[in-house]
Design a protein around this motif. Structure first.
Motif, PDB file in Angstrom:
ATOM      1  N   ARG A 149      32.959  43.942  35.475  1.00  0.00           N
ATOM      2  CA  ARG A 149      33.609  45.094  36.088  1.00  0.00           C
ATOM      3  C   ARG A 149      34.714  44.522  36.975  1.00  0.00           C
ATOM      4  O   ARG A 149      34.435  43.793  37.924  1.00  0.00           O
ATOM      5  N   LEU A 150      35.939  44.861  36.647  1.00  0.00           N
ATOM      6  CA  LEU A 150      37.101  44.260  37.288  1.00  0.00           C
ATOM      7  C   LEU A 150      37.799  45.267  38.181  1.00  0.00           C
ATOM      8  O   LEU A 150      38.203  46.345  37.722  1.00  0.00           O
ATOM      9  N   GLY A 151      37.911  44.938  39.468  1.00  0.00           N
ATOM     10  CA  GLY A 151      38.735  45.734  40.363  1.00  0.00           C
ATOM     11  C   GLY A 151      40.172  45.269  40.218  1.00  0.00           C
ATOM     12  O   GLY A 151      40.456  44.067  40.321  1.00  0.00           O
ATOM     13  N   TYR A 152      41.093  46.197  39.965  1.00  0.00           N
ATOM     14  CA  TYR A 152      42.470  45.787  39.681  1.00  0.00           C
ATOM     15  C   TYR A 152      43.448  46.855  40.161  1.00  0.00           C
ATOM     16  O   TYR A 152      43.242  48.048  39.932  1.00  0.00           O
ATOM     17  N   ARG A 153      44.494  46.399  40.823  1.00  0.00           N
ATOM     18  CA  ARG A 153      45.553  47.312  41.257  1.00  0.00           C
ATOM     19  C   ARG A 153      46.821  46.987  40.489  1.00  0.00           C
ATOM     20  O   ARG A 153      47.490  45.994  40.758  1.00  0.00           O
ATOM     21  N   ALA A 158      48.347  53.137  43.556  1.00  0.00           N
ATOM     22  CA  ALA A 158      48.300  53.107  45.016  1.00  0.00           C
ATOM     23  C   ALA A 158      47.041  52.407  45.498  1.00  0.00           C
ATOM     24  O   ALA A 158      47.034  51.759  46.540  1.00  0.00           O
ATOM     25  N   GLU A 159      45.950  52.531  44.741  1.00  0.00           N
ATOM     26  CA  GLU A 159      44.669  51.914  45.080  1.00  0.00           C
ATOM     27  C   GLU A 159      44.110  51.203  43.848  1.00  0.00           C
ATOM     28  O   GLU A 159      44.435  51.571  42.715  1.00  0.00           O
ATOM     29  N   ARG A 193      47.325  40.561  35.915  1.00  0.00           N
ATOM     30  CA  ARG A 193      47.805  39.515  36.814  1.00  0.00           C
ATOM     31  C   ARG A 193      46.685  39.119  37.768  1.00  0.00           C
ATOM     32  O   ARG A 193      46.073  39.964  38.408  1.00  0.00           O
ATOM     33  N   LEU A 194      46.432  37.822  37.875  1.00  0.00           N
ATOM     34  CA  LEU A 194      45.308  37.369  38.693  1.00  0.00           C
ATOM     35  C   LEU A 194      45.507  37.699  40.166  1.00  0.00           C
ATOM     36  O   LEU A 194      44.533  37.935  40.882  1.00  0.00           O
ATOM     37  N   ASP A 195      46.760  37.723  40.632  1.00  0.00           N
ATOM     38  CA  ASP A 195      46.975  38.022  42.046  1.00  0.00           C
ATOM     39  C   ASP A 195      46.829  39.510  42.362  1.00  0.00           C
ATOM     40  O   ASP A 195      46.934  39.918  43.521  1.00  0.00           O
ATOM     41  N   ARG A 196      46.561  40.345  41.331  1.00  0.00           N
ATOM     42  CA  ARG A 196      46.307  41.764  41.561  1.00  0.00           C
ATOM     43  C   ARG A 196      44.832  42.130  41.382  1.00  0.00           C
ATOM     44  O   ARG A 196      44.456  43.286  41.544  1.00  0.00           O
ATOM     45  N   VAL A 197      44.015  41.147  41.040  1.00  0.00           N
ATOM     46  CA  VAL A 197      42.575  41.386  40.917  1.00  0.00           C
ATOM     47  C   VAL A 197      41.978  41.522  42.321  1.00  0.00           C
ATOM     48  O   VAL A 197      42.241  40.699  43.206  1.00  0.00           O
ATOM     49  N   THR A 198      41.179  42.561  42.530  1.00  0.00           N
ATOM     50  CA  THR A 198      40.596  42.817  43.854  1.00  0.00           C
ATOM     51  C   THR A 198      39.083  42.617  43.899  1.00  0.00           C
ATOM     52  O   THR A 198      38.513  42.517  44.979  1.00  0.00           O
ATOM     53  N   ALA A 199      38.443  42.553  42.746  1.00  0.00           N
ATOM     54  CA  ALA A 199      36.987  42.358  42.720  1.00  0.00           C
ATOM     55  C   ALA A 199      36.563  41.928  41.325  1.00  0.00           C
ATOM     56  O   ALA A 199      37.169  42.331  40.327  1.00  0.00           O
ATOM     57  N   VAL A 200      35.515  41.120  41.260  1.00  0.00           N
ATOM     58  CA  VAL A 200      34.943  40.670  39.986  1.00  0.00           C
ATOM     59  C   VAL A 200      33.428  40.791  40.098  1.00  0.00           C
ATOM     60  O   VAL A 200      32.803  40.116  40.919  1.00  0.00           O
ATOM     61  N   THR A 201      32.840  41.659  39.267  1.00  0.00           N
ATOM     62  CA  THR A 201      31.392  41.875  39.300  1.00  0.00           C
ATOM     63  C   THR A 201      30.808  41.643  37.907  1.00  0.00           C
ATOM     64  O   THR A 201      31.086  42.417  36.976  1.00  0.00           O
TER      65      THR A 201
END
Length: 309
Positions: A149-153, A158-159, A193-201
């Motif tokens: 489950r990838l958090g990504y902006r 906006a979020e 983009r790796l610098d836009r990943v916000t979470a990795v579950t």
């Protein structure tokens, strides 16, 4: 002591003496720090006394005096590797880019940089790709074949939003690192983009085979992006050429100091931000209808919220 233990203890002793001021340390301190007895210390000193420099033939000189162990000369001194300041900046940049933990980074810098040199932990060379803080977790998931489950902006978000993905590989293009993965909701290949990943579950599921296109970043943008032509000042071309979607450029007809740049765009908001960054010196040539969307985007910014583009 066993032979292998004796060798290790001897090397530890040489390391301690080499690092000590004037090459001398109290006997009690050495025995305590190296967890050895007086007899074991004598055995180590005997071993050191047999060492000699291969090139010069000079022998190691180590002796006991005034309750101290003293190392004389350089025949048995351990020389540590020290980098120049410029080499150290390169090392610090790599350590920062890969997001190595602070304790390990500090240990490496202390061991290898010139003594007394302090570099900022976020030191990074121009053009170095940013792997973001989740790179180790992503690499581990790729190697283990774990669904995430990838958090990504995205640029237009906006979020951050959550994606359920099967990670495949990490690819570096220009100054950007990308995760290539399969988006389960859209049943398609995506680049993040790796610098836009916000979470990795990690989930309890394993990845399954998918039909990846094997496109590189440029080919992927050509396949999925929108073709756009911009008119730019000639002196802005060098910076713009680093954009991943650029396909070609040419002199803007009727001008002497402007260029036409052709590129593929997957995020309109990103494109509009690049145009705005030129302070009015760049404009959209094609597609003509995109200008109206750009105007709405600018108006939305003036009202203090993001537009849907």
């Amino acid at each position: 002591m066993k032979t292998d233990v004796a060798v290790i203890r001897t090397l530890e002793l040489l390391e301690a003496l080499s690092a000590a001021p004037e090459g001398r340390l109290p006997v009690a301190e050495l025995c305590h720090n190296l967890h050895m007895s007086a007899d074991e210390l004598d055995a180590c000193l005997t071993t050191i006394s047999t060492l000699a420099n291969r090139e010069t033939g000079s022998r190691a000189l180590v002796y006991l005096g005034n309750d101290e162990v003293v190392l004389e000369g350089d025949a048995a001194r351990l020389a540590t590797l020290r980098l120049t300041v410029s080499e150290g900046i390169a090392v610090a940049s790599v350590l920062s880019t890969l997001n190595i933990d602070e304790a390990t980074r500090a240990h490496i810098e202390h061991a290898m940089l010139p003594l007394g040199t302090n570099l900022h932990s976020d030191t990074q060379l121009s053009g170095a790709p940013s792997f973001g803080p989740w790179y180790p977790a992503l690499q581990a998931a790729i190697q283990d074949g774990v669904r995430l489950r990838l958090g990504y902006r995205a640029h237009d978000d906006a979020e951050p939003r959550e994606r359920l993905i099967d990670p495949a590989t990490i690819e570096v293009a220009s100054d950007t690192a990308y995760l290539i993965a399969w988006d389960l909701e859209h049943d398609g290949e995506r680049r993040y983009r790796l610098d836009r990943v916000t979470a990795v579950t990690p989930t309890e599921d394993s990845v399954v085979p998918h039909a990846y296109s094997h496109y590189d970043v440029a080919a992927s943008m050509a396949h999925a992006g929108e073709a756009v032509t911009l008119s730019l000042p000639a002196d802005a071309l060098a910076d713009a050429m680093s954009w991943a979607g650029v396909t070609s450029y040419e002199l803007d007809p009727g001008t002497e100091d402007r260029m036409l740049m052709h590129l593929n765009v997957t995020a309109r908001a990103w494109l509009f931000d690049q145009v705005l960054a030129q302070g009015g010196d760049a404009w959209i040539v094609e597609p003509h209808a995109l200008r109206a969307d750009f105007l709405r985007y600018v108006q939305s910014l003036s009202r203090g919220h993001d537009a849907t583009v």
